[in-house]
Write a protein that holds these residues in place. Structure first.
Motif, PDB file in Angstrom:
ATOM      1  N   SER A 107      12.878   3.633  -5.560  1.00  0.00           N
ATOM      2  CA  SER A 107      13.502   2.864  -4.489  1.00  0.00           C
ATOM      3  C   SER A 107      12.575   1.760  -3.991  1.00  0.00           C
ATOM      4  N   GLY A 108      11.307   1.823  -4.381  1.00  0.00           N
ATOM      5  CA  GLY A 108      10.373   0.785  -3.960  1.00  0.00           C
ATOM      6  C   GLY A 108       9.672   1.089  -2.660  1.00  0.00           C
ATOM      7  N   LYS A 109       9.802   2.331  -2.193  1.00  0.00           N
ATOM      8  CA  LYS A 109       9.185   2.652  -0.899  1.00  0.00           C
ATOM      9  C   LYS A 109       7.661   2.683  -0.979  1.00  0.00           C
ATOM     10  N   SER A 110       7.139   3.281  -2.051  1.00  0.00           N
ATOM     11  CA  SER A 110       5.683   3.315  -2.181  1.00  0.00           C
ATOM     12  C   SER A 110       5.134   1.920  -2.473  1.00  0.00           C
ATOM     13  N   VAL A 111       5.857   1.186  -3.308  1.00  0.00           N
ATOM     14  CA  VAL A 111       5.416  -0.170  -3.640  1.00  0.00           C
ATOM     15  C   VAL A 111       5.313  -1.012  -2.377  1.00  0.00           C
ATOM     16  N   THR A 112       6.270  -0.837  -1.465  1.00  0.00           N
ATOM     17  CA  THR A 112       6.203  -1.552  -0.193  1.00  0.00           C
ATOM     18  C   THR A 112       4.910  -1.204   0.536  1.00  0.00           C
ATOM     19  N   GLY A 113       4.601   0.089   0.566  1.00  0.00           N
ATOM     20  CA  GLY A 113       3.373   0.525   1.230  1.00  0.00           C
ATOM     21  C   GLY A 113       2.133  -0.075   0.584  1.00  0.00           C
ATOM     22  N   PHE A 114       2.109  -0.065  -0.752  1.00  0.00           N
ATOM     23  CA  PHE A 114       0.945  -0.619  -1.454  1.00  0.00           C
ATOM     24  C   PHE A 114       0.865  -2.132  -1.285  1.00  0.00           C
ATOM     25  N   ALA A 115       2.030  -2.779  -1.162  1.00  0.00           N
ATOM     26  CA  ALA A 115       2.014  -4.227  -0.967  1.00  0.00           C
ATOM     27  C   ALA A 115       1.409  -4.570   0.381  1.00  0.00           C
ATOM     28  N   ILE A 116       1.724  -3.765   1.403  1.00  0.00           N
ATOM     29  CA  ILE A 116       1.177  -4.029   2.735  1.00  0.00           C
ATOM     30  C   ILE A 116      -0.337  -3.907   2.714  1.00  0.00           C
ATOM     31  N   THR A 117      -0.849  -2.868   2.063  1.00  0.00           N
ATOM     32  CA  THR A 117      -2.302  -2.656   2.052  1.00  0.00           C
ATOM     33  C   THR A 117      -2.964  -3.354   0.862  1.00  0.00           C
ATOM     34  N   ARG A 118      -2.205  -4.085   0.122  1.00  0.00           N
ATOM     35  CA  ARG A 118      -2.688  -4.793  -1.056  1.00  0.00           C
ATOM     36  C   ARG A 118      -3.432  -3.877  -2.031  1.00  0.00           C
ATOM     37  N   LEU A 119      -2.802  -2.793  -2.374  1.00  0.00           N
ATOM     38  CA  LEU A 119      -3.384  -1.879  -3.359  1.00  0.00           C
ATOM     39  C   LEU A 119      -2.485  -1.768  -4.580  1.00  0.00           C
ATOM     40  N   LEU A 120      -1.643  -2.801  -4.790  1.00  0.00           N
ATOM     41  CA  LEU A 120      -0.755  -2.770  -5.940  1.00  0.00           C
ATOM     42  C   LEU A 120      -1.567  -2.757  -7.234  1.00  0.00           C
ATOM     43  N   ASP A 121      -0.987  -2.200  -8.289  1.00  0.00           N
ATOM     44  CA  ASP A 121      -1.616  -2.279  -9.608  1.00  0.00           C
ATOM     45  C   ASP A 121      -1.795  -3.742  -9.989  1.00  0.00           C
ATOM     46  N   ALA A 122      -2.643  -3.951 -10.989  1.00  0.00           N
ATOM     47  CA  ALA A 122      -2.882  -5.326 -11.429  1.00  0.00           C
ATOM     48  C   ALA A 122      -1.585  -5.998 -11.872  1.00  0.00           C
ATOM     49  N   ALA A 123      -0.609  -5.204 -12.357  1.00  0.00           N
ATOM     50  CA  ALA A 123       0.619  -5.790 -12.878  1.00  0.00           C
ATOM     51  C   ALA A 123       1.579  -6.220 -11.768  1.00  0.00           C
ATOM     52  N   GLY A 124       1.350  -5.724 -10.543  1.00  0.00           N
ATOM     53  CA  GLY A 124       2.290  -6.018  -9.462  1.00  0.00           C
ATOM     54  C   GLY A 124       1.860  -7.219  -8.646  1.00  0.00           C
ATOM     55  N   ARG A 125       2.847  -8.006  -8.208  1.00  0.00           N
ATOM     56  CA  ARG A 125       2.529  -9.196  -7.425  1.00  0.00           C
ATOM     57  C   ARG A 125       3.584  -9.400  -6.344  1.00  0.00           C
ATOM     58  N   ILE A 126       3.128  -9.856  -5.185  1.00  0.00           N
ATOM     59  CA  ILE A 126       4.084 -10.239  -4.149  1.00  0.00           C
ATOM     60  C   ILE A 126       4.589 -11.623  -4.515  1.00  0.00           C
ATOM     61  N   THR A 127       5.891 -11.726  -4.781  1.00  0.00           N
ATOM     62  CA  THR A 127       6.396 -13.011  -5.254  1.00  0.00           C
ATOM     63  C   THR A 127       7.006 -13.842  -4.139  1.00  0.00           C
ATOM     64  N   ALA A 128       7.465 -13.186  -3.086  1.00  0.00           N
ATOM     65  CA  ALA A 128       8.060 -13.959  -1.990  1.00  0.00           C
ATOM     66  C   ALA A 128       7.972 -13.139  -0.717  1.00  0.00           C
ATOM     67  N   GLY A 129       8.143 -13.803   0.396  1.00  0.00           N
ATOM     68  CA  GLY A 129       8.144 -13.123   1.676  1.00  0.00           C
ATOM     69  C   GLY A 129       6.778 -13.086   2.317  1.00  0.00           C
ATOM     70  N   GLN A 130       6.759 -12.624   3.570  1.00  0.00           N
ATOM     71  CA  GLN A 130       5.493 -12.575   4.291  1.00  0.00           C
ATOM     72  C   GLN A 130       5.266 -11.189   4.872  1.00  0.00           C
ATOM     73  N   ILE A 131       4.006 -10.857   5.007  1.00  0.00           N
ATOM     74  CA  ILE A 131       3.604  -9.679   5.769  1.00  0.00           C
ATOM     75  C   ILE A 131       2.709 -10.192   6.884  1.00  0.00           C
ATOM     76  N   ARG A 132       3.113  -9.947   8.108  1.00  0.00           N
ATOM     77  CA  ARG A 132       2.276 -10.375   9.231  1.00  0.00           C
ATOM     78  C   ARG A 132       1.708  -9.134   9.888  1.00  0.00           C
ATOM     79  N   PHE A 133       0.399  -9.159  10.049  1.00  0.00           N
ATOM     80  CA  PHE A 133      -0.294  -8.029  10.664  1.00  0.00           C
ATOM     81  C   PHE A 133      -1.013  -8.564  11.890  1.00  0.00           C
ATOM     82  N   ARG A 134      -0.719  -8.023  13.055  1.00  0.00           N
ATOM     83  CA  ARG A 134      -1.234  -8.539  14.326  1.00  0.00           C
ATOM     84  C   ARG A 134      -1.014 -10.033  14.427  1.00  0.00           C
ATOM     85  N   GLY A 135       0.166 -10.471  13.967  1.00  0.00           N
ATOM     86  CA  GLY A 135       0.505 -11.880  14.074  1.00  0.00           C
ATOM     87  C   GLY A 135      -0.119 -12.757  13.012  1.00  0.00           C
ATOM     88  N   GLN A 136      -0.983 -12.153  12.168  1.00  0.00           N
ATOM     89  CA  GLN A 136      -1.663 -12.961  11.154  1.00  0.00           C
ATOM     90  C   GLN A 136      -1.004 -12.743   9.806  1.00  0.00           C
TER      91      GLN A 136
END
Lengths: 335, 555
Positions: B46-75
């Motif tokens: 379902s992509g739930k773990s991938v979402t988590g890894f995308a937030i903490t930037r721990l995706l595998d080398a093959a995975g990439r954030i292609t669009a969208g934003q993650i804002r943490f404390r406004g940054q």
């Protein structure tokens, strides 16, 4: 305690090696009595006399019993070639082989581990392909070719290396013999010029051998490093923000080094026995070339002694690897 | 929305695989306030773990954030450099992983690992860091923390390892904690302890938490707000109560229905229209066993000892009648798997007697049991549908194997026909029979495993956690299938499971094991509704229930 038990449990294997080589030598063609007779025209009686003197006229099982009795009392027989006791010959020559092999293994490890690590850090990159090319070259060029090439370049063309004529210059004075390892003996004697000379003699043959074994070591480092870098605990290390070098060295490499230890042990045993060509090219007075000469002249005792020595070294090296493994990995107990 | 700690805006994550690009997350938007606890629920893929890894930037080398934003404390943190991100890792956001033992370095003492995490962000000496690590071990309620500092992960239990992992994650007081299936693979009682600890610590230190899980019940118990994901999309977001009472999206409805609860029945698990091409049930009415006839299986005073240790199974007696279904529950280490393996004669008991239809089979060594005529009467369905299939066998070969070995059939049309019939009975498409295990989905592999087990028409089926590795919606279908097969063939089940809700539905009687001893047994529903022993009560209470009343109205 456990290590001792491990050693004891490998004694039957050593015994098997002993009997097997003995029988093999009897089956091989070539009659030592003929070989050692005074000349090609020596008469039948003379050959018979030599045979009797060597005990070759007795049945094989009886010969085996005598041989085992001798080995048990620490007597490996006398070499017909050198006229000396085999144990004495081996004791003189083994340090030369060991020194060469240790140095070569050290060079190989020091270069192979970083190469493997860098290749694993950037798989598919130029570095990775470069390492792969270098490794392929190292394995596919035979040691006598690479040895001769090194001599040609560093001795003949550049004049950097001394002539390939054994461990020391014939005119150099030897240090008092303590360990048999020249580098150590020179150091103990405080003779630094001698040390440098011995080191210069050693470096080319060691490099030649190292070139040959860099490939398996680098490849296994790369493979296990890749597994280690992809593992969950490296991800954990990254998730808590450990510095890059700490992730790579303390977390990934320390785990990845375990299989490298095993391979290094195997490589060491292979090198020690199989470096005949290097010893021949560089006139190195090691055990392997000694055994080869003995084999060519049907000189039983040195060959049997050599095989027994190699088997013992193999057992000891394996034991060392196991102990190292136990230190490196808390999950393993030596049993 | 300036107050929110984390904001995801139309996040897309793509993996480059051998078969081209795969979009794992396709447009996820949600936000999380400081100190809030959010449940991220979905099935595998379902992509739930991938979402988590995308937030903490721990995706595998093959995975990439292609669009969208993650804002943490406004940054905005999707584009910042990796070296800058390192200062966020651990210090501002930390993760807790599934499989706690694998997540810890196997050759480094746990105290050192926690100290590593501390010194990564704070300037202090090694001794100070170790002192803090000790404090953290105390905070996660590890018994005897001084001694555990020097322990290696393999010397600790799974629950203990997860506590160490929690200690590492909270070591630098991050503002955001992402827990990815933190208790999957742990026992229910351990799960409860770990989750209570985690939520307690998060509340105490004001950490916002995202709980990623496949277990709706768990999310409902611990989270105020639940987000449901399906195939990389966010399909519903609601309070848990509302989610279970009135799920809006079709997928959520299905998920809620498939999650077994204390009152659900097998028939409720899957909506009628999705039952698939099942053959109509031909139930042979179960006749009471004629008097004087021995029960199908009778086990008496079974004992199993491994090496010199304490008995893994002690004094275990039970019986199963034909067509009856008996559950065997307990925590890991309770001896339930050992018992089931002894009964299906894969391992030998140290003492005791096993009789099948009155004939003793306990004395036949497990090594020789494959030659016994009873082998085809007692079959087993294994826990891991992937590992229990030969990767070099097609589905057809797998199902045909017992027919060749046990039923004495020869390769040919008859065999093929029989295999196809089996496949049909378990709802496996004939066209899938030529595929290899890696070409099948988890549910399909489970069906192959079941088809293989029923191919020889056994009388007793031992099921060792048959659905533990499956998603709830797949589990629902497989459970229905098993129940139907049982009624059709008058099969008896020995159903080993840690999931009390599943056992309650599937089994007439249940036996509760603890440390190799039977602590309680009886009629399933009655026993779970009114447990007599403290241990059973503890087990029942540890199960995260969706409020029963709500769940019923949801279906």
């Amino acid at each position: 305690m456990r290590a001792g038990r491990r050693f004891l449990s490998s004694l039957p294997a050593l015994f098997g090696v002993l009997v097997f080589t003995f029988l093999l030598m009897r089956v091989l063609p070539g009659d030592p009595a003929v070989f050692f007779a005074s000349g090609p025209n020596s008469g039948k009686e003379e050959i018979e006399a030599i045979r009797k003197q060597m005990g070759l006229d007795k049945p094989v099982p009886e010969q085996l019993m005598f041989y085992l009795y001798d080995v048990g009392s620490g007597n490996l027989g006398r070499s017909m070639m050198t006229g000396q006791l085999v144990t004495k010959d081996l004791r003189e020559r083994l340090p030369a082989s060991l020194e060469l092999t240790f140095t070569a293994l050290l060079i190989a490890l020091v270069s192979a581990v970083p190469l493997g690590v860098f290749a694993a850090l950037r798989p598919g990159s130029l570095i990775d392909h470069g390492v792969r090319f270098f490794c392929a070259l190292g394995v596919c060029v035979p040691t006598f070719v690479s040895g001769l090439l090194l001599i040609y370049v560093f001795y003949y063309l550049l004049g950097l290396a001394p002539d390939p004529s054994g461990r020391v210059d014939i005119f150099a004075s030897l240090p008092p013999r303590r360990t048999g390892f020249l580098l150590i003996d020179f150091l103990l004697a405080g003779d630094f010029d001698g040390w440098r000379a011995a080191f210069r003699q050693l470096i080319l043959p060691a490099l030649t051998m190292a070139l040959f074994v860099v490939a398996p070591l680098a490849r296994i480092t790369r493979a296990s490093m890749l597994v280690s870098l992809g593992s969950d605990f490296v991800r954990t290390a990254r998730s808590v923000g450990l510095p890059w070098w700490k992730v790579v060295v303390t977390y990934a490499l320390r785990n990845a080094i375990l299989p490298v230890i095993t391979i290094a042990g195997i490589v060491f045993s292979t090198m020690l026995g199989a470096n005949v060509l290097v010893e021949k090219v560089f006139s190195w007075p090691g055990v392997a070339s000694y055994a080869l000469d003995a084999l060519l002249s049907s000189d039983y005792a040195p060959v049997q002694g050599f095989v027994l020595l190699m088997a013992t070294v193999f057992v000891i090296v394996n034991l060392l690897v196991d102990i190292l493994y136990g230190i490196a990995d808390p999950r393993v107990t030596i049993g | 929305m300036t107050s929110s700690l984390l904001e995801l805006n139309d996040l897309h994550v793509t993996f480059s695989t051998r078969r081209g690009l795969v979009e794992a997350v396709r447009g996820v938007t949600f936000s999380l306030g400081a100190g809030e606890m959010l449940g991220l629920v979905g099935e595998s893929g379902s992509g739930k773990s991938v979402t988590g890894f995308a937030i903490t930037r721990l995706l595998d080398a093959a995975g990439r954030i292609t669009a969208g934003q993650i804002r943490f404390r406004g940054q905005e943190i999707t584009r910042i450099a990796g070296s800058d991100f390192r200062h966020l890792h651990g210090a501002a956001m930390a993760m807790i992983f599934q499989n706690p033992r694998g997540a810890l370095n196997p050759i480094r003492a746990v105290g050192d690992q926690i100290a590593d995490a501390i010194t990564a962000h704070k300037r202090m000496s090694r001794d100070q860091a170790r002192a803090q690590a000790l404090e953290l071990l105390r905070a996660v309620q590890i018994r005897d923390p001084e001694k555990r500092m020097a322990a290696y992960p393999h010397e600790l239990s799974g629950g203990m390892c997860q506590r160490v992992m929690i200690a590492m994650a909270i070591s630098c007081n991050p503002a955001l904690l992402i827990a990815d299936e933190p208790t999957t693979g742990l026992d229910v009682t351990t799960q409860k302890i770990v989750m209570d600890l985690l939520t307690g610590i998060a509340a105490e230190r004001g950490m916002a938490t995202i709980l990623i899980t496949h277990d709706l019940g768990l999310a409902a118990r611990y989270c105020r707000r639940v987000v449901v994901m399906e195939q990389g999309r966010l399909v519903e977001e609601a309070e848990p109560k509302k989610l279970f009472r009135a799920p809006q999206h079709a997928y959520t409805k299905r998920l809620v229905a498939a999650s077994p609860t204390a009152t659900s029945r097998i028939a409720d698990l899957v909506p009628k229209e999705e039952m698939g091409r099942a053959i109509p049930i031909k139930i042979t009415p179960r006749s009471p066993p004629p008097p004087g006839r021995p029960p199908l299986l009778e086990v008496q005073r079974l004992v199993k000892r491994f090496d010199q240790g304490a008995a893994a199974v002690a004094d275990f007696s039970m019986m199963i009648n034909a067509g009856e279904s008996v559950g065997l529950v307990g925590e890991s280490g309770s001896g339930k798997s050992t018992t089931s393996r002894i009964i299906c004669r894969l391992i030998d008991a140290s003492e005791g007697e096993i009789a099948f239809e009155g004939q003793s089979i306990g004395h036949i060594p497990a090594r020789d049991f494959h030659r016994s005529p009873f082998r085809k009467d007692i079959q087993i369905v294994f826990q891991d549908p992937t590992d229990s299939l030969n990767p070099r066998y097609t589905a057809l070969d797998c199902i045909a194997h017992p027919l060749l070995r046990l039923a004495g059939m020869r390769p040919g049309d008859a065999l093929r026909q029989r295999v196809e019939e089996c496949a049909q009975r378990v709802g496996l498409g004939i066209e899938l029979l030529t595929r290899f295990p890696h070409q099948l989905s988890g549910g399909q592999k489970a069906r192959v495993g079941i088809a293989r087990a029923i191919a020889c028409r056994p009388r007793l089926l031992v099921l060792d956690e048959p659905t533990a590795a499956l998603d709830v919606s797949v589990q629902a279908v497989v459970l229905q299938l098993l129940d139907r097969l049982r009624r059709e063939d008058d099969l008896a089940f020995l159903f080993v499971s840690h999931d009390l809700n599943v056992v309650r539905m599937m089994c007439d009687r249940t036996i509760v094991l603890q440390n190799g001893h039977i602590v309680e047994q009886g009629e399933s529903r009655a026993m779970f509704d009114n447990p007599q022993t403290a241990y059973t009560r503890e087990l029942v209470e540890a199960v995260p229930h969706i409020e029963p009343k709500l769940a019923v109205s949801a279906t």
